[in-house]
Write a protein that holds these residues in place. Structure first.
Motif, PDB file in Angstrom:
ATOM      1  N   ILE A 242       0.869  -1.175   0.000  1.00  0.00           N
ATOM      2  CA  ILE A 242       0.000   0.000   0.000  1.00  0.00           C
ATOM      3  C   ILE A 242       0.905   1.223   0.000  1.00  0.00           C
ATOM      4  O   ILE A 242       1.788   1.354   0.847  1.00  0.00           O
ATOM      5  CB  ILE A 242      -0.922   0.018   1.231  1.00  0.00           C
ATOM      6  CG1 ILE A 242      -1.826  -1.223   1.249  1.00  0.00           C
ATOM      7  CG2 ILE A 242      -1.752   1.299   1.263  1.00  0.00           C
ATOM      8  CD1 ILE A 242      -2.680  -1.329   2.493  1.00  0.00           C
ATOM      9  N   ARG A 243       0.687   2.127  -0.953  1.00  0.00           N
ATOM     10  CA  ARG A 243       1.529   3.324  -1.011  1.00  0.00           C
ATOM     11  C   ARG A 243       0.680   4.545  -1.304  1.00  0.00           C
ATOM     12  O   ARG A 243      -0.343   4.466  -1.982  1.00  0.00           O
ATOM     13  CB  ARG A 243       2.621   3.174  -2.069  1.00  0.00           C
ATOM     14  CG  ARG A 243       2.131   3.005  -3.475  1.00  0.00           C
ATOM     15  CD  ARG A 243       3.256   2.602  -4.413  1.00  0.00           C
ATOM     16  NE  ARG A 243       2.752   2.385  -5.773  1.00  0.00           N
ATOM     17  CZ  ARG A 243       2.867   3.266  -6.754  1.00  0.00           C
ATOM     18  NH1 ARG A 243       3.481   4.407  -6.554  1.00  0.00           N
ATOM     19  NH2 ARG A 243       2.377   2.996  -7.950  1.00  0.00           N
ATOM     20  N   GLY A 244       1.096   5.657  -0.758  1.00  0.00           N
ATOM     21  CA  GLY A 244       0.370   6.909  -0.961  1.00  0.00           C
ATOM     22  C   GLY A 244       0.598   7.841   0.211  1.00  0.00           C
ATOM     23  O   GLY A 244       1.229   7.474   1.215  1.00  0.00           O
ATOM     24  N   ARG A 245       0.087   9.044   0.087  1.00  0.00           N
ATOM     25  CA  ARG A 245       0.192   9.996   1.194  1.00  0.00           C
ATOM     26  C   ARG A 245      -0.777   9.593   2.311  1.00  0.00           C
ATOM     27  O   ARG A 245      -1.899   9.184   2.050  1.00  0.00           O
ATOM     28  CB  ARG A 245      -0.107  11.411   0.706  1.00  0.00           C
ATOM     29  CG  ARG A 245       0.990  11.955  -0.196  1.00  0.00           C
ATOM     30  CD  ARG A 245       1.028  13.472  -0.217  1.00  0.00           C
ATOM     31  NE  ARG A 245       2.297  13.929  -0.789  1.00  0.00           N
ATOM     32  CZ  ARG A 245       3.411  14.108  -0.094  1.00  0.00           C
ATOM     33  NH1 ARG A 245       3.409  13.855   1.211  1.00  0.00           N
ATOM     34  NH2 ARG A 245       4.522  14.509  -0.675  1.00  0.00           N
ATOM     35  N   ASN A 246      -0.286   9.697   3.548  1.00  0.00           N
ATOM     36  CA  ASN A 246      -1.080   9.321   4.725  1.00  0.00           C
ATOM     37  C   ASN A 246      -1.574   7.875   4.620  1.00  0.00           C
ATOM     38  O   ASN A 246      -2.680   7.545   5.063  1.00  0.00           O
ATOM     39  CB  ASN A 246      -2.262  10.278   4.907  1.00  0.00           C
ATOM     40  CG  ASN A 246      -1.810  11.725   5.041  1.00  0.00           C
ATOM     41  OD1 ASN A 246      -0.947  12.024   5.852  1.00  0.00           O
ATOM     42  ND2 ASN A 246      -2.374  12.612   4.237  1.00  0.00           N
ATOM     43  N   ALA A 247      -0.748   7.021   4.031  1.00  0.00           N
ATOM     44  CA  ALA A 247      -1.151   5.628   3.796  1.00  0.00           C
ATOM     45  C   ALA A 247      -1.357   4.860   5.096  1.00  0.00           C
ATOM     46  O   ALA A 247      -2.215   3.980   5.166  1.00  0.00           O
ATOM     47  CB  ALA A 247      -0.098   4.926   2.932  1.00  0.00           C
ATOM     48  N   ILE A 248      -0.575   5.171   6.123  1.00  0.00           N
ATOM     49  CA  ILE A 248      -0.699   4.417   7.388  1.00  0.00           C
ATOM     50  C   ILE A 248      -2.072   4.640   8.001  1.00  0.00           C
ATOM     51  O   ILE A 248      -2.761   3.682   8.390  1.00  0.00           O
ATOM     52  CB  ILE A 248       0.397   4.828   8.380  1.00  0.00           C
ATOM     53  CG1 ILE A 248       1.780   4.602   7.784  1.00  0.00           C
ATOM     54  CG2 ILE A 248       0.267   4.017   9.677  1.00  0.00           C
ATOM     55  CD1 ILE A 248       2.901   5.220   8.595  1.00  0.00           C
ATOM     56  N   ALA A 249      -2.492   5.900   8.084  1.00  0.00           N
ATOM     57  CA  ALA A 249      -3.779   6.220   8.708  1.00  0.00           C
ATOM     58  C   ALA A 249      -4.936   5.540   7.992  1.00  0.00           C
ATOM     59  O   ALA A 249      -5.957   5.214   8.602  1.00  0.00           O
ATOM     60  CB  ALA A 249      -3.978   7.732   8.721  1.00  0.00           C
ATOM     61  N   GLN A 250      -4.766   5.312   6.682  1.00  0.00           N
ATOM     62  CA  GLN A 250      -5.831   4.694   5.900  1.00  0.00           C
ATOM     63  C   GLN A 250      -5.721   3.168   5.833  1.00  0.00           C
ATOM     64  O   GLN A 250      -6.511   2.526   5.136  1.00  0.00           O
ATOM     65  CB  GLN A 250      -5.805   5.264   4.472  1.00  0.00           C
ATOM     66  CG  GLN A 250      -5.985   6.773   4.414  1.00  0.00           C
ATOM     67  CD  GLN A 250      -5.861   7.322   3.004  1.00  0.00           C
ATOM     68  OE1 GLN A 250      -6.662   6.994   2.129  1.00  0.00           O
ATOM     69  NE2 GLN A 250      -4.861   8.157   2.773  1.00  0.00           N
ATOM     70  N   SER A 251      -4.758   2.604   6.570  1.00  0.00           N
ATOM     71  CA  SER A 251      -4.499   1.163   6.443  1.00  0.00           C
ATOM     72  C   SER A 251      -4.676   0.394   7.746  1.00  0.00           C
ATOM     73  O   SER A 251      -4.276  -0.765   7.836  1.00  0.00           O
ATOM     74  CB  SER A 251      -3.065   0.947   5.929  1.00  0.00           C
ATOM     75  OG  SER A 251      -2.866   1.611   4.712  1.00  0.00           O
ATOM     76  N   ILE A 252      -5.268   1.012   8.744  1.00  0.00           N
ATOM     77  CA  ILE A 252      -5.402   0.348  10.040  1.00  0.00           C
ATOM     78  C   ILE A 252      -6.205  -0.944   9.924  1.00  0.00           C
ATOM     79  O   ILE A 252      -5.853  -1.974  10.514  1.00  0.00           O
ATOM     80  CB  ILE A 252      -6.043   1.287  11.085  1.00  0.00           C
ATOM     81  CG1 ILE A 252      -5.126   2.476  11.363  1.00  0.00           C
ATOM     82  CG2 ILE A 252      -6.324   0.537  12.379  1.00  0.00           C
ATOM     83  CD1 ILE A 252      -3.764   2.101  11.906  1.00  0.00           C
TER      84      ILE A 252
END
Length: 378
Positions: free
Chosen positions: A25-35
């Motif tokens: 998963i890659r992109g800006r703010n990817a962590i917050a959107q991957s919980i």
């Protein structure tokens, strides 16, 4: 009419390739959107990283879905660090690992997950290496000297490349990542460039594509952090560089450039990054090819790289690596480590002695004209 049967010799050897993470998963703010995706791996992660990386990641992973614990890995991926983390994982009853940070943090987290036989998610905090992608961990001493590497059963279960997080890293880390990644071409083309095996051909060609991307886009990426071209170079250093070792296997990973890096780590000098030492090692490898095989192609490639290094700030000499005061005995020690019988340097198509390597290490930036009249000891 008789039918002639022919027998073909069949290679029954098995080759196992760990090519890629199960999910990227890659992109800006990817962590917050991957919980939610992270939570599919388990409920009790042990988050492994350095103090700064753990502090940076904490706001993203404070979530009711996860009962997380944190553990620092120390300064190096060492046997002692791994033992301590293994005990911590058992005490927490961790059902998966999250590795956060640079190459050594991610190598530690991957190997810990491998030993515990639980899933692993990697979250790089810089673009300095492709460690977030690969099924490989490098082991160092507690003093930072390279010891050996470990092939893992699989690539990470999840890789999250968050451009917003990567952009907070010092620019120097991206420059170092460019040095580490561009080595793929110079090493894979030497070790495997004449292979007729389909997957290795594909890996070598991908290494050439990677080199060309970095030549064409690195300067603009460094000048425009956060831009689209910057993201493309980040993808190249953290993702595409990992693809090459994945599809090509060990034969397409490392040769003399990484062997020089490994030798230099035994001088116990802190302050230089992995990719900076590897970048210098590429120049040394080309110098060896130039002098021991009279390769004008290697001489031209070295001069091309020197111009590229000057444009983006990669080291070209021992002095650039902070080793201007190195003694002859220290250089000899580093060269002997680099030429150890099990060293990757022996993937070169010619033999190299420690004395020849020493001569190449101190003369990487001489001009082509000077180089053509200089001889290395045989």
């Amino acid at each position: 009419m008789t039918q002639t049967s022919t027998q073909t010799k069949t290679d029954t050897s098995l080759l196992s390739l760990a090519i890629a993470p199960a999910r990227v998963i890659r992109g800006r703010n990817a962590i917050a959107q991957s919980i939610d995706v992270i939570a599919h791996l388990g409920k009790r992660p042990l988050i492994v990283g350095g103090k700064n990386s753990l502090a940076a990641i904490q706001p993203y992973l404070e979530n009711q879905q996860l009962q997380a614990a944190e553990a620092t890995y120390g300064e190096d991926c060492s046997e002692n660090s791994l033992k301590s983390l293994h005990d911590r994982a058992i005490a927490h009853q961790a059902d998966f690992i999250i590795g956060v940070g640079g190459g050594k943090a991610l190598d530690t987290a991957k190997l810990l997950a491998h030993q515990c036989q639980i899933p692993i998610a990697t979250i790089p905090t810089s673009a300095a290496t492709c460690a977030a992608w690969t099924a490989l961990s490098n082991i160092y001493s507690d003093q930072g000297a390279f010891l050996y590497d470990v092939s893992l059963a699989k690539c990470p279960d999840l890789l999250i490349l968050d451009y917003s997080l990567i952009q907070t890293a010092p620019q120097r880390t991206l420059v170092a990542g460019i040095g580490d990644a561009i080595a793929k071409w110079y090493e894979a083309s030497v070790s495997s460039g004449h292979s007729e095996q389909t997957m290795i051909i594909a890996a070598v060609q991908q290494a050439r594509v990677l080199r060309d991307i970095l030549f064409q886009k690195s300067v603009a990426a460094i000048e425009q952090p956060g831009s689209e071209i910057w993201q493309e170079v980040v993808d190249a250093t953290t993702l595409l560089a990992g693809v090459i070792g994945g599809i090509g296997g060990a034969k397409c990973r490392t040769v003399a450039a990484h062997a020089v890096h490994n030798g230099l780590t035994h001088l116990h000098r802190k302050g230089t990054l992995h990719g900076e030492k590897v970048a210098y090692g590429i120049l040394v490898q080309l110098r060896l090819e130039e002098m021991l095989q009279n390769s004008q192609l290697a001489a031209l490639a070295r001069q091309q790289l020197i111009k590229f290094y000057s444009a983006i700030g990669l080291p070209q000499t021992l002095a650039d690596l902070g080793l201007a005061d190195i003694t002859l005995a220290q250089l000899q020690h580093a060269a002997e480590i680099a030429c150890h019988p099990n060293s990757d340097i022996h993937r070169l198509p010619f033999k190299v002695s420690p004395e020849q390597l020493m001569a190449a290490m101190v003369s990487t930036t001489v001009s082509i004209e000077t180089a053509s009249s200089t001889t290395l000891p045989h």
